[in-house]
Design a protein around this motif. Structure first.
Motif, short mmCIF file in Angstrom:
data_model
loop_
_atom_site.label_atom_id
_atom_site.label_comp_id
_atom_site.label_asym_id
_atom_site.label_seq_id
_atom_site.Cartn_x
_atom_site.Cartn_y
_atom_site.Cartn_z
N GLY A 138 34.42 38.66 23.48
CA GLY A 138 33.98 40.04 23.32
C GLY A 138 33.85 40.49 21.89
N VAL A 139 34.63 39.89 20.96
CA VAL A 139 34.66 40.38 19.59
C VAL A 139 34.23 39.30 18.58
CG1 VAL A 139 36.09 41.38 17.77
CG2 VAL A 139 36.48 42.02 20.15
N LEU A 140 34.94 38.16 18.61
CA LEU A 140 34.73 37.17 17.55
C LEU A 140 33.52 36.27 17.79
CD1 LEU A 140 38.40 36.15 16.75
CD2 LEU A 140 36.85 37.50 15.36
N SER A 141 33.31 35.85 19.02
CA SER A 141 32.22 34.91 19.31
C SER A 141 31.50 35.28 20.60
CB SER A 141 32.77 33.48 19.41
OG SER A 141 33.23 33.02 18.17
N PRO A 142 30.78 36.40 20.58
CA PRO A 142 30.01 36.76 21.78
C PRO A 142 28.94 35.70 22.07
CG PRO A 142 30.15 38.60 20.24
CD PRO A 142 30.63 37.38 19.51
N VAL A 143 28.52 35.65 23.32
CA VAL A 143 27.45 34.72 23.69
C VAL A 143 26.19 35.12 22.93
CG1 VAL A 143 26.00 33.88 25.57
CG2 VAL A 143 28.44 34.32 25.96
N PRO A 144 25.61 34.19 22.14
CA PRO A 144 24.46 34.52 21.30
C PRO A 144 23.29 35.09 22.11
CG PRO A 144 25.32 32.36 20.72
CD PRO A 144 26.03 32.77 21.97
N GLY A 145 22.77 36.22 21.62
CA GLY A 145 21.57 36.79 22.22
C GLY A 145 21.79 37.53 23.52
N LYS A 146 23.03 37.72 23.93
CA LYS A 146 23.31 38.41 25.19
C LYS A 146 24.25 39.59 24.95
CE LYS A 146 20.97 35.58 27.83
NZ LYS A 146 19.81 36.02 28.63
N SER A 147 24.12 40.59 25.79
CA SER A 147 24.98 41.76 25.67
C SER A 147 26.40 41.45 26.14
CB SER A 147 24.42 42.91 26.52
OG SER A 147 25.35 43.97 26.61
N VAL A 148 27.38 41.85 25.32
CA VAL A 148 28.78 41.64 25.68
C VAL A 148 29.11 42.38 26.97
CG1 VAL A 148 31.15 42.14 24.96
CG2 VAL A 148 29.53 41.22 23.31
N ALA A 149 28.48 43.51 27.19
CA ALA A 149 28.74 44.29 28.40
C ALA A 149 28.36 43.53 29.66
CB ALA A 149 27.98 45.61 28.35
N VAL A 150 27.48 42.53 29.53
CA VAL A 150 27.08 41.72 30.68
C VAL A 150 27.92 40.45 30.76
CG1 VAL A 150 25.19 40.40 31.71
CG2 VAL A 150 24.73 42.63 30.65
N THR A 151 28.00 39.75 29.63
CA THR A 151 28.63 38.42 29.66
C THR A 151 30.15 38.47 29.82
OG1 THR A 151 28.77 38.38 27.24
CG2 THR A 151 26.79 37.43 28.25
N LEU A 152 30.80 39.40 29.12
CA LEU A 152 32.27 39.43 29.15
C LEU A 152 32.82 39.70 30.55
CD1 LEU A 152 34.88 39.16 27.56
CD2 LEU A 152 34.71 41.60 27.00
N PRO A 153 32.32 40.71 31.28
CA PRO A 153 32.83 40.90 32.65
C PRO A 153 32.61 39.70 33.55
CG PRO A 153 31.65 42.85 31.92
CD PRO A 153 31.38 41.78 30.89
N ILE A 154 31.49 38.98 33.35
CA ILE A 154 31.21 37.81 34.20
C ILE A 154 32.21 36.69 33.90
CG2 ILE A 154 29.54 35.97 34.68
CD1 ILE A 154 27.31 38.04 34.27
N ILE A 155 32.48 36.45 32.61
CA ILE A 155 33.44 35.41 32.23
C ILE A 155 34.83 35.76 32.75
CG2 ILE A 155 34.56 34.23 30.30
CD1 ILE A 155 31.90 34.71 28.74
N LEU A 156 35.23 37.04 32.61
CA LEU A 156 36.52 37.48 33.14
C LEU A 156 36.57 37.33 34.66
CD1 LEU A 156 37.15 40.69 31.00
CD2 LEU A 156 38.55 38.62 30.98
N ALA A 157 35.44 37.66 35.31
CA ALA A 157 35.40 37.56 36.77
C ALA A 157 35.60 36.12 37.22
CB ALA A 157 34.07 38.10 37.29
#
Length: 837
Positions: A138-157
């Protein structure tokens, strides 16, 4: 002075433990603030955030693109689920007497209570992992080119999906086993051995097929339906979640089961009562523990093992293979091979069952180990044959080389062969027919418990030699095959490391069968207990009732003898699965550790010289890992020791031998409560100590952490093999005295019972829990070390300060794992804490 220091440390550590969640939250805020302040765009080097899956549809196999081919694999998973459910329903509908059914349902109810409590505990532990996932992705290494609001909840899920998978298959396992235990006990009344062999094996196959099918279905979902940009991180989140679930359920279950087992067994010596005496309040807890430790733990552990090994290979392929085409070829090949696990295990099971039925269906005597051994070998042969066929069809050409398919198949077959060979070697040290186990009995005849225990140590130590070298030999063959053009054909960095990962993958080639023979043991153990607790022999007019309702001419003594004899086979095959799983953990950890090395060295182009004994931090890491392994062994055993003391204390005070036919349900539930309490106390200390130790070593220096990971894998391998096989030797020595010598209640029996109670935490607590601990540390280390590297790039001083903080927290829980759990001070400490509050 020493007392004053101990008191200060104890109070300080007590503060940390009682506020564990608060500590995690505070640390999260501190690191999050630092991360937000220091986060800068970083080059995309091979970290977990840049694990991007290639387009599976870009390569065709048999005229079908890779994506569509794996979609067909979902149908095989559904068929596997159907197979498991069909056996489940068959077991549920088998005949059983109401007296036995009542006991098995009581066991299930106590298991449910335990699992619900553990589920809540797991969610608490997940918070710690979620904090690190949020900081990293979410902070240091977000998925390149993607919104954290989308990727982070999916990874946590998907981390929660991983936990849920481990938890769900564990729940299914206890439900199946608590059906099977009473049906096995009832089948024993017919006086024929085949049904009491067949029912536990059916239960095990149901669990094995369900477990592998669910795990594979989840991974196929990520592979096929999650966008390739962040499917890689989702695999990491999924693997960490299932690893956390397995670690918690395996460790806590191992502590629970051995508290109950020791508490119940010692009553045989204290009061000279029989095995599984219904008046003993510890017996129900012991039966619950058989499921908590020998069913829940292995099911979750097996689920995690298959998932994590797959994720390790996926991570290696994405980081270590340059050609996208070869990446797709290897990914599709691996998943097709995983699907073939289901096919080969089901085919071997039906073939072996037909042979066993023809040989033993009407027999009055059978060697219970014989058809289980043949099942393993038949599955191994079928699996190896399918490995070569599938490899020839799916990857006939890799990078223009038409010979790599048989070389890859040979590497996997080394692991599959290990899955059959290792159980044979384990039986040399643990079977009731083993000369090592006979030596334990012989030693105890003249030297009592002391010499019997020493002989068990001998068996465990010798087993480490033979099993260790057998793994080295098979891995060496895999290494040799990897040098025959694989690196050039597959554009692969460090092909031997990939070969080691494939060996680990091959270990699991007989997945459902490995789980089945491991699950055989808790059913046979419970079946004995259900028989005794049901008081079936005291039911009025029971012989005529059984004749009328079930057309059965009952022989109670014959039934008890067969159930006890079958339990010996269950003990042996529980032992055979443990080295397979720990071996997989160690070999698979090698592959996962290499993925960390790839990230740290930017694809082996920078800092490679630090992977050397000449680099002092690396050497210090190699030394540090052993400290954690030996501490963990002591901490888990201490939790068993203290909990067993409290259980024995309660049972001795409340057992009613006069005027009662069975213990009260309230007393039995109280023993279960004691076991649960100390299992969770022990698990909390261990988890937080391991969690913060991992962060500490990762933050001190990345290459020190690499040495640390290698060290815990090697130390853990031999410690686990030694403890598992020594414990199994003591267990079956007792079984020989009970079944073959028929000397229950004698000094020789007392001596072997003592040996068995020493071996209980060896084989079912410390050794088996090292497997998920190694994998959890390695997987979590993927994120921890990257988190440390990102912070170090901008502020190395802060990283080292945090390392010191993490060490202090870890040390507090290491301290508490003994000084806060001691028998002599535990009650006093609790009173002092209550007064302080």
């Amino acid at each position: 002075m020493r007392t004053w220091l101990a008191n200060v440390a104890s109070r300080g550590c007590g503060f940390v433990q009682t506020r564990a969640t608060s500590v995690a939250a505070i640390l999260a805020v501190v690191i999050l603030g630092a991360s937000a302040a220091l986060a800068q765009p970083a080059p995309e080097v091979g970290g977990e955030a840049s694990l991007k899956l290639p387009d599976l549809s870009s390569v065709s196999f048999l005229g079908i693109d890779g994506h569509k081919l794996l979609m067909i694999g979902i149908l095989f998973c559904i068929a596997g689920l159907g197979f498991g459910l069909a056996i489940y329903m068959r077991l549920k509908n088998l005949p059983v007497h109401r007296a036995m059914l009542e006991v098995s349902e009581l066991i299930y109810e106590t298991c449910k209570t335990y699992l619900i409590t553990q589920g809540k505990f797991l969610l608490l532990l997940w918070v710690f992992i979620a904090v690190v996932i949020v900081l990293y992705f979410g902070v240091l290494s977000p998925v390149p080119g993607k919104s954290v609001a989308v990727t982070l909840p999916i990874i946590l899920a998907f981390s929660l999906v991983g936990i849920g998978g481990s938890y769900g298959v564990a729940w299914f396992g206890i439900r199946v086993n608590t059906f099977a235990n009473s049906r096995t006990a009832f089948a024993g009344l017919r006086g024929k051995p085949y049904p009491i062999y067949s029912i536990p094996l059916q239960a095990g196959m149901s669990i094995g097929m369900m477990l592998i099918s669910v795990e594979l279905l989840m991974m196929l979902f990520i592979l096929l339906f999650v966008p390739g940009d962040y499917a890689g991180p989702c695999f990491i989140g999924f693997a960490i979640g299932e690893s956390l679930g397995a670690a918690a359920l395996r460790i806590a279950g191992g502590i629970f089961t051995k508290i109950a087992d020791i508490g119940s067994d010692l009553m045989k010596i204290v009061f000279k009562i029989k095995e599984d005496d219904a008046r003993n309040p510890g017996v129900i807890a012991d039966c619950t523990g058989d499921n908590a430790g020998d069913s829940v733990g292995p099911s979750a552990d097996g689920f995690e093992t298959y998932g994590v090994t797959g994720v390790a290979l996926i991570t290696f392929i994405l980081l270590g293979v340059k050609s996208p085409t070869v990446q797709v070829q290897l990914l599709v090949w691996i998943f097709v091979m995983r699907i073939m696990m289901l096919v080969s295990s089901a085919a071997a099971y039906f073939l072996n069952s037909a042979v066993a039925r023809s040989r033993f269906a009407d027999a009055d005597v059978m060697n219970f180990e014989a058809p289980l051994t043949s099942l393993i070998w038949v599955t191994s042969v079928v699996s190896i044959i399918l490995t070569y066929i599938v490899s020839a069809v799916i990857v006939p050409d890799i990078g223009g080389d038409t010979t790599q398919w048989w070389k890859l198949a040979t590497i996997i077959s080394c692991g599959t062969l290990a899955g059959a060979l290792i159980p044979e070697l384990v039986k040399v040290f643990t079977s009731t027919e083993s000369r090592h186990v006979r030596e334990v009995v012989k030693s105890a005849e003249e030297g009592g418990a002391s010499l019997g225990i020493l002989s068990g140590f001998v068996a465990g130590n010798f087993s480490g030699y033979y099993l260790g070298l057998s793994m080295v030999l098979l891995m060496s063959i895999g290494y040799y095959m990897s040098t025959m053009g694989l690196a050039a054909a597959a554009t692969m960095i460090a092909a031997p490391v990939f070969a080691f990962g494939l060996v680990a993958f091959g270990f699991l080639g007989m997945g459902p069968v490995t789980i089945a023979v491991d699950s055989y043991g808790p059913v046979t153990d419970n079946a004995q207990s259900v028989y005794e607790l049901s008081l079936i022999e005291q039911v009025p007019n029971i012989a005529s009732e059984l004749k009328k309702d079930y057309n059965m001419n009952v022989n109670f003594e014959r039934a008890k003898h067969l159930l006890e004899e079958n339990d010996g086979a269950g003990n042996t095959f529980k032992a055979t699965a443990k080295p397979v799983l720990i071996g997989t953990a160690v070999v698979g950890a090698t592959t996962m550790t290499f993925s960390i090395i790839m990230a740290l060295t930017n694809g082996l182009t920078q800092n490679v010289e630090k992977l050397s004994l000449l680099h002092a931090p690396f050497l210090l890491g190699l030394i540090s890992g052993g400290a954690i392994i030996y501490w963990f062994t002591g901490a888990s055993t201490q939790a068993v020791s203290t909990g067993a003391y409290r259980a024995v204390e309660f049972i001795k005070a409340n057992i009613k031998l006069e005027g009662a036919t069975k213990a009260s349900v309230a007393d039995s539930k109280k023993v279960v409560e004691i076991c649960t309490k100390y299992a969770q106390k022990g698990m909390l200390n261990i988890f937080i100590a391991v969690f913060f130790a991992t962060l500490c070593f990762a933050f001190i220096e990345p290459f020190l952490f690499i040495g640390y990971l290698i060290s815990i894998a090697i130390f853990g391998l031999y410690q686990a093999i030694f403890m598992a096989n020594a414990g199994a030797a003591w267990d079956n020595a007792k079984k020989i005295v009970e079944v073959e010598y028929k000397q229950k209640g004698t000094p020789l029996h007392d001596a072997t019972v003592i040996g068995d109670t020493v071996g209980d935490p060896f084989k079912d607590t410390s050794s088996v829990a090292l497997n998920p601990v190694i994998k959890f540390t390695t997987l979590f280390g993927l994120l921890a070390v990257e988190l440390a590297v990102r912070l170090t790039e901008t502020n190395g001083g802060l990283t080292h300060l945090l390392a010191a903080v993490f060490f202090v927290i870890s040390f507090c829980f290491v301290y508490r794992s003994f000084y806060g759990m001691r028998i002599g001070t535990e009650s006093g400490a609790a009173k002092a804490q209550a007064a302080g509050d």
